[in-house]
Scaffold this motif. Sequence first.
Motif, PDB file in Angstrom:
ATOM      1  N   LYS A   1       1.076  -1.101   0.336  1.00  0.00           N
ATOM      2  CA  LYS A   1      -0.037  -0.089  -0.204  1.00  0.00           C
ATOM      3  C   LYS A   1       1.242   1.183   0.012  1.00  0.00           C
ATOM      4  O   LYS A   1       1.552   1.567   0.501  1.00  0.00           O
TER       5      LYS A   1
ATOM      6  N   ARG B   1      -6.048  -3.233   7.623  1.00  0.00           N
ATOM      7  CA  ARG B   1      -7.198  -2.858   6.945  1.00  0.00           C
ATOM      8  C   ARG B   1      -7.648  -3.119   5.521  1.00  0.00           C
ATOM      9  O   ARG B   1      -8.770  -3.540   4.892  1.00  0.00           O
TER      10      ARG B   1
ATOM     11  N   LEU C   1      -9.412  -6.303   5.688  1.00  0.00           N
ATOM     12  CA  LEU C   1     -11.264  -6.121   6.119  1.00  0.00           C
ATOM     13  C   LEU C   1     -11.865  -5.367   4.880  1.00  0.00           C
ATOM     14  O   LEU C   1     -13.009  -5.470   5.066  1.00  0.00           O
ATOM     15  N   GLY C   2     -11.111  -5.226   3.587  1.00  0.00           N
ATOM     16  CA  GLY C   2     -11.694  -4.314   3.216  1.00  0.00           C
ATOM     17  C   GLY C   2     -11.633  -2.955   2.895  1.00  0.00           C
ATOM     18  O   GLY C   2     -12.149  -2.856   1.865  1.00  0.00           O
ATOM     19  N   LEU C   3     -10.978  -2.601   3.884  1.00  0.00           N
ATOM     20  CA  LEU C   3     -11.668  -0.982   4.679  1.00  0.00           C
ATOM     21  C   LEU C   3     -10.345  -0.424   3.329  1.00  0.00           C
ATOM     22  O   LEU C   3     -10.898   0.684   3.109  1.00  0.00           O
ATOM     23  N   ILE C   4      -9.351  -0.140   3.268  1.00  0.00           N
ATOM     24  CA  ILE C   4      -9.095  -0.027   2.305  1.00  0.00           C
ATOM     25  C   ILE C   4      -8.530  -0.949   1.049  1.00  0.00           C
ATOM     26  O   ILE C   4      -8.069  -2.276   1.004  1.00  0.00           O
ATOM     27  N   ARG C   5      -8.204  -0.832  -0.082  1.00  0.00           N
ATOM     28  CA  ARG C   5      -7.071  -1.294  -1.080  1.00  0.00           C
ATOM     29  C   ARG C   5      -5.847  -1.364  -1.410  1.00  0.00           C
ATOM     30  O   ARG C   5      -5.865  -0.651  -1.164  1.00  0.00           O
TER      31      ARG C   5
ATOM     32  N   GLY D   1     -13.396  -8.018   2.760  1.00  0.00           N
ATOM     33  CA  GLY D   1     -14.531  -6.596   3.026  1.00  0.00           C
ATOM     34  C   GLY D   1     -15.572  -7.495   2.320  1.00  0.00           C
ATOM     35  O   GLY D   1     -16.466  -7.055   2.033  1.00  0.00           O
TER      36      GLY D   1
END
Lengths: 313, 287
Positions: A26, A63, A66-70, A84
């Motif tokens: 990321k 995150r 959990l699919g909160l950020i890509r 996610g």
Amino acid sequence: MVAPVRQETAEKDRPSPLVETRSLTKRYGPRITAVRELDLRVERGEVYGFLGPNGAGKTTTLRMLLGLIRPTSGSAAVIGEKPGSPAGLEKIGALVESPAFYPYLSGRDNLRVMARYSGASRSRIGEVLEQVELSGRAKDKFKKYSLGMKQRLGVAAALLKDPELLILDEPTNGLDPKGMADMRGLIRRLGKGERTVLLSSHLLGEVEQICDRIGVISKGSLVAEGAIAELRGREGIMVRATPVEEAAQIAEKLAGVEEVTVNDGALRLTADPERAAEINAKLVSAGLRVSELRPAEQSLEELFLELTDGETV
Amino acid sequence: MLASFRAELLKIRKRPATWVLALVWFVLLVLFGYVFTYTFAANPPDPPKDQPAAVQQQQEAINKQLLDSLLPENMLKTLFANGTFNLGAAIVLILGAMAAGSEYGWTTLKTSLTQRPGRFGFLSGKALAVGVFIVLFVLLGLAAGAASSYDVAYLEDATVKWPPLEEMARAVGVGVLTFGAWGFLGFALAMLFRGTALAIGLGLAWALAVENTIALLPIDSDWWKGFRRLTLGENTASLGSIFGDPNPSFGIPAPLVEPERAAITLGIYVAAFVALSLFLLLRRDVT
Ligand SMILES: Nc1ncnc2c1ncn2[C@@H]1O[C@H](COP(=O)(O)OP(=O)(O)O)[C@@H](O)[C@H]1O
Ligand SMILES: [Mg+2]
């Protein structure tokens, strides 16, 4: 022709990890790489400690799981699902960073909201409140809670689904010593049995107490991974002998020596310290001058400092 | 989506601010729609003695007209054509902005999203619940108008005659389109700015200052008129005008848009605001 086939079956037979990332990366803008090429494996049933100093990229990783950020690149699978996706989230309970709830709702009503989102049955609410010892204060508004109670409500919300995987991001942050001890006890209880726990922390002592296996992340990269005993057990023998290159060559060939590293003119042999005398004899009989030879155990603390470039943990 | 809808209903219903807004809407409507006008019409200033009789008669006629407009049979005209419902637009804009923006302010987005609903389900359920409350606010406005006009009729010993049922149904539709457009404007702004404060600030500035200024600017060109036909205020005013001409003493200009077109335009706005919110949530990281 036989070997590759066998390898394939071996691959299939091995239980698939509950969490697996491949080169997970990321980036925030061109300059910040929060997580770099991360390959993480969390096996079913273990309590995994995700250890790293502040800003190492723990929260960013969680995150992404959990699919909160890509992710910018790379991939992750959690319980065999895409991060996610409702199918995966159904089996995951998570507390990411500080616990966040609706301040004007009571603890119980917050859990009612969360149960509606997750489809958990209403009877779970009482159970999880009991589990985190919050039943007595369930009617109070969330905004009136102490930090410790907020953290416990966060854990309660994560438990609503009776999840296979529990993801906890520094759940002891900001707690007083008693609160920390309570929370650690709770996590240990929750990690018993089938449930898998992925716990992030910047405290070495904490993961040492609670976790079966740890991964160390520093500046976005995984720098070590293994069972606590394995990491701690890198005991060896420190040898000063001249000439050092020749000593290294001989030491490498000795039975029972797994690894030889040269550091500051001294050798570090990964070997059972019991064999120090034997190794000494071998080196001397090969015509080397041995000036020092002693058991060298690397503490987890030292290892950790070394891995994270001495950033405070 | 249904799960998220139910969760959202619980959140909005239990939120004190929701009921404060409802109360403010009720009070604004009763005061500005009825109490002030009634006080003025029922207690006209004594006409100066030396005025000619014609002027005095004219004054009385205006008072009579004002009083009549407050009676139940003219309720929809007062509520919609005279712009009383526009006061509620600001209220539902705040309602919509709070429902979307607070999730960012409290960082509860991560907590709710990790429970399971999926982003599409989360947001569509939320929008649906906001829609339900928008309908409730419309019904509250109609009930408050009915109650106020009934009181006026009682005070004036006038016969109580309600608008026909189909007019009432149309009023619900007009109210929902009006409030829907403003409410989801607040909703979308809050999603855009990831918070309530800027959304409410800009939304209210647009509703109260910019749109009114646009309507008053003495620019007489086709493209400017075309632009004005797209503003929310112009379209809601047009829908309101189907219940009668506004009270002449209120100085409300004639609408630029035909009501059918206004209904479609407002409907498209609602859909567009929800779609924009969805697009933003689906695209962006939750950090
Ligand atoms: N939204 C963001 N924008 C820019 N940089 C960020 C953002 N979130 C995190 N970072 C940066 O990424 C790095 C990792 O942060 P984080 O994952 O929160 O670390 P940790 O949880 O291990 O303390 C930090 O350098 C942080 O400043
Ligand atoms: Mg963190």
